[in-house]
Design a protein around this motif. Structure first.
Motif: not given
Lengths: 483, 512
Positions: A178, A181-183, A282, A284-286, A334, B210, B212-213, B216-220, B320-323, B390
């Motif tokens: 994992r 998962d987070y950029p 990756k 992602v948009p940002q 941000y 903010e 996006l961060q 949109e960038n954060n699967p959770f 694009a991340a794990q389940p 998870v």
């Protein structure tokens, strides 16, 4: 009266109605009052001095009473971090921390310890960083004796049950799976690897192979080598009597024997990285931008100047140039900050921003310019005053609770800071001149030789990044199917 | 950089508030002094003389739930704007600046309208307006002293300077040395009475970043947003506090002003102060500054109610991340009896390493982690009990779901043994006590319950209510709410059109 408010807010019906309802309300009379015009009494405060004891086995203990709530907190700081991992077993220090907590101790199974702790609503947690591990206990003071016993068992007599080791290894493998998962996590990890080199203990990461290689005997050996009273500092605060708790700790840790700790030799960090612009894809948009290079040693003589420099250049609290320009003025991000962070060896200098992919090139240029400007002229008098006052006046919050104070003292001692560090800190900051800041910037910042790493959608980023410089693509190691 | 991030971390907050009181209740009872000004603003004061510092929280009962359609994200954007200063803070000449700000508004309002309607024939006008907007903003910038409010707080030694917005409320927080209390009262009353929302449209871009961060960038973040939007069909809880991007991009300063005048009235505000001061010295200062703010009418209530769910809802989030799995059940909110039962049920399931879901999933190698919360996305209105888990490879989210349902069935079929129930309650009360440790913890707690429950004393009664909850209560509530018809399930799954990556990368390679 009516005329006055009609002029001000006649268009806003709700307010007019309110004013009619209570005709005695005028307008707010302090609208033109500047905060500087207020008188302030000087603040007198000498923080309580924690008691520092050295137990017969060599363990240093910081103790401070805090009777405000019926709680006790204990933290053990142990120099047993991931930089001491054997290279073929990266991840060992962290697994030791985890299985120490879960794998039973002093003959009790891990599940039994969980049950005993939770029956008295106490908690013990281990966390492992690059230099040291921390084992923390929190308990109600009425269960302090029992909780301390369990805490001491976990710290000094772990059994490392095989089944819990296997579970911890599975969890470590899952975390590897994992890790992309987070950029931001990708950017931060890969930046360190680019600057320090992948083999450096300051940047290395575990792989499925290094995790699978770990055996129970490795845990036993690592624990016996590093988890020693002479390599541990305890921070104790809460609802107890000082002398009683010290006596109790003496009894609990009496059988824990000191032994000279031979630390593995860690190769000194060398300046060997290749500056340039790197791109990791990756979807992602940002995008996440991290730029910088090697930083400084923790106890460098310029440490106060560096702290002021950080505040002027990149502090997150809206007083810095980086935040003003990238966030406030341009609305590009941000999250944005920059700092030279000190390390045991060379730390890192990093400037970080997250911005939508279409703004990435603009953000990079602006950040680079902002760094470069630190080298061309000293900060203004106003910037110096703002930075120094901000640091000095908020310093009281470093020790406004006994728990913070004992933990700060324990951690500082473990990292090799002088005992009067907290006391002399404000004067150290006050003495910094703007020429000191300029000199530190010229010595420790090099905007022409940075690693600039961007993590984001490469299709959206590539063209504009090519305006900034020539782009080197980096592929991520993927372990999704392993484990 | 925690400031203004909270709308995205609502789940974390819920952990904090989801726990609750115990022996701490007694400690609080006598120590909280209440003072209400004539304009309706309420203050809760607790003296603590450990160190010469204090923490302050001002909370408005105004959050995402109070936004009109098409204005999502407005409460949160307004929170950002509250840091832009007043008629004397953040400006070199407010009179001149004011005219320019009005000019900017008229351009921005037209621009927002044209952009929202999206007609091709407006393209030329839009680009002209954008140019005008940029020019007018540059003119206004001449009068701006950027970030001055932050700077004043910072040089005076502020710690924890921050603000956050949730579906339920907005809070402004700071800790200061104790000799700065009047400074705090002046700045805060000034920004309640005479704030100026300068640099509005640049800050709107910051808020878009903010989003996006955090989403949109954060699967959770994305998973949570989709789950909530799926769970509520009618009630405004469905809308993310951060706002939908298309709404955000068209918000204007007049909208923010209108929202402020409606919801930031003194009668809709509560302030909690905890630290080193003498209550009798503080009250005249509060009277002087906050008492001078004109009152306003009570804000309108939220009328929409969520209908009972008619069947299970399931949704997937490709990322694009794990389940990752979320399971939610609709439930009533405080002060409903069943809401208290959920606190205990929640502790039985996930509080600590001996809890049922931790034992059944994490200790059995099915899940990497599991947690649950009782009041998502807020507590002013009926809400959700939420379980997050998870999976451990090679287990799938389906395996995980089955294992979780098996544990929920046990709760329905057998009463929780006494010992286990007692342990859950004592963990809850200890957790509450730990949440009182710092001045800020306590101030936030008081402000929160006063705002959401209407009375901070909710905390005092909580322990007694929890103590009375029986194994039968837990069983009854599990049977009533933890049923398929009442359930919402969301999961992160891999993107279906796997790896468009490689195509671009080879194209990129060819370019070089």
């Amino acid at each position: 009266m009516k005329a006055a408010y009609r002029v001000r807010v006649c268009a806003v019906l709700l307010i007019s109605v309110a004013l009619i309802c209570s005709p005695s309300w005028g307008s707010y009379p302090y609208a033109k009052l500047r905060p500087e015009s207020l008188k302030q009494k000087p603040l007198q405060f000498s923080p309580p001095e924690p008691h520092r004891a050295v137990l017969p086995n060599g363990m240093v203990v910081y103790v401070l009473e805090d009777r405000s709530l019926p709680l006790v907190s204990v933290a053990a700081y142990v120099k047993a971090g991931s930089v001491y991992d054997p290279p073929e077993r990266i991840g060992l220090a962290s697994i030791v921390g985890s299985v120490m907590r879960t794998g039973g101790a002093a003959g009790k199974s891990g599940d039994q310890i969980d049950e005993e702790l939770e029956t008295i609503a106490a908690s013990v947690d281990c966390s492992v960083g690059s230099e040291y591990a921390t084992v923390r206990l929190s308990t109600l003071s009425r269960h302090c004796e029992k909780a301390l016993q369990l805490f001491a068992d976990i710290l000094t007599k772990p059994d490392f049950q095989e089944d819990k080791l296997n579970l911890a290894k599975q969890q470590a493998l899952e975390a590897i799976r994992r890790r992309n998962d987070y950029p931001y996590n990708i950017a931060s990890r890969e930046f360190a690897r680019l600057v320090y080199g992948k083999e450096s203990p300051w940047a290395w990461i575990s792989t499925p192979d290094t995790i699978k290689a770990i055996r129970r005997s490795d845990l036993v050996e690592f624990h016996s080598k590093f988890y020693r009273p002479n390599n541990t500092i305890l921070a104790v605060s809460g609802d107890f009597k000082k002398d009683e708790i010290i006596q109790q700790l003496n009894g609990l840790f009496a059988s824990w024997q000191a032994q000279e700790v031979v630390f593995p030799k860690i190769q000194p960090v060398e300046e060997r990285f290749t500056p340039g612009l790197y791109l990791i894809h990756k979807d992602v948009p940002q995008s996440v931008i991290v730029m910088g290079h090697l930083g400084v040693r923790r106890l460098s003589p310029e440490r106060y100047a560096i702290q002021v420099l950080n505040s002027v250049l990149g502090a997150e609290g809206f007083i810095s140039r980086m935040v003003s320009r990238v966030r406030t003025e341009r609305g590009l991000a941000y999250s944005v900050w920059a700092a030279i962070s000190p390390g045991a060896d060379r730390g890192l200098f990093r400037a970080v921003a997250m911005t939508r992919s279409s703004n990435a090139a603009e953000a990079i240029k602006l950040m680079r310019e902002t760094i470069a400007e630190m080298l061309s002229k000293p900060p203004s008098d106003e910037e110096m005053a703002v930075a120094k006052n901000t640091i000095v006046n908020s310093f009281i919050f470093e020790y406004d609770t006994p728990e913070k104070l004992v933990n700060a003292r324990a951690e500082l001692e473990l990292l090799g800071y002088p005992p009067d560090y907290l006391k002399t800190f404000p004067d150290g900051i006050r003495a910094v001149t703007k020429q000191d800041v300029l000199a530190a910037a010229r010595k420790y910042l090099n905007p022409d030789k940075m690693v600039i790493l961007v993590v984001g959608n490469s299709a959206e980023l590539r063209k504009q990044l090519q305006e900034v410089g020539s782009v080197t693509d980096l592929a991520l190691e993927s372990y999704e199917d392993g484990g | 950089m925690i400031r203004r991030l909270v709308w995205a971390t609502a789940v974390l907050l819920a952990v904090f508030w989801g726990g609750a009181p115990g022996a701490g209740a007694q400690l609080l009872q006598e120590r909280v002094a209440e003072h209400t000004l004539k304009n309706g603003m309420k203050f809760l004061l607790v003296e603590r003389h450990q160190a010469p510092v204090f923490s302050a929280v001002i909370a408005f009962r105004a959050g995402g739930v109070d936004e009109a359609a098409g204005e999502s994200g407005l409460a949160h954007l307004l929170e950002h704007m509250a840091f832009k200063g007043t008629q004397v803070i953040g400006t070199k000449n407010y009179r001149k600046e004011k005219r320019l700000l009005e000019k900017i508004d008229s351009i921005a309002v037209e621009l927002a309208r044209l952009e929202a309607s999206g007609r091709p024939e407006d393209a030329e006008r839009i680009s002209k307006l954008r140019e005008q907007l940029q020019k007018a903003q540059q003119e206004a910038a001449v009068y701006v002293v950027p970030n001055e409010l932050d700077r004043i707080y910072s040089v005076n030694g502020a710690e924890d300077l921050n603000a956050w917005t949730s579906k339920d409320m907005t809070a402004y927080v700071v800790s200061l040395p104790s000799n700065k209390l009047e400074l705090w009262a002046l700045i805060e009353s000034q920004r309640m009475a005479t704030p100026v929302f300068r640099e509005f449209y640049a800050e709107r871009d910051v808020v878009c970043e903010e989003r996006l961060q955090s989403v949109e960038n954060n699967p959770f973040g994305k998973l949570y947003e989709v789950l909530i939007a799926t769970a509520f069909a009618a009630h405004p809880y469905r809308t993310p506090t951060g706002g939908w991007m298309s709404d955000l991009r068209t918000l204007t300063r007049p909208q923010a002003e209108r929202f402020r005048r409606t919801y930031y009235v003194p009668g809709n505000a509560v302030a909690a102060l905890v630290g080193d001061f003498r209550t009798e010295d503080v009250i005249p200062v509060l009277e002087k500054y906050f008492g001078a703010i004109p009152p306003g009418p009570p804000p309108p209530p939220v009328a929409t109610k969520e209908e009972a769910q008619s069947g299970e809802k399931r949704v997937k989030v490709e990322f694009a991340a794990q389940p990752h799995l979320l399971i939610a059940y609709h439930k009533p909110t405080l002060p409903d009896d069943d809401d208290f039962v959920f606190d205990v049920l929640n502790a039985v399931l996930t509080e600590g390493r001996t809890s049922r879901l931790y034992s059944a999933l994490v200790k059995k190698n099915i899940a990497l982690n599991v947690s649950s919360w009782t009041s998502e996305p807020g507590a002013r209105y009926p809400n959700l009990f939420l379980i997050s888990a998870v999976p451990m490879h090679p287990h799938s989210v389906e395996d995980l779901e089955k294992a979780i349902y098996a544990e929920l069935e046990k709760l329905k079929n057998e009463p929780v043994p006494d010992e286990e129930l007692e342990k859950a309650k004592s963990l809850l009360t200890a957790e509450f006590l730990r949440g009182l440790q710092t001045n800020m913890d306590l101030a936030e707690k008081l402000a929160y319950y006063q705002t959401v429950a209407g009375d901070w004393r909710y905390i005092l009664r909580w322990e007694e209510r929890i103590r009375k909850i029986s194994a039968q209560d837990v069983q009854r509530v599990a049977r009533k709410y933890l049923v398929e018809r009442n359930r919402v399930v969301a999961a992160v799954v891999p993107p279906s059109g796997k790896e468009e990556t490689s195509a671009e990368q080879s194209a990129g390679g060819a370019e070089q």
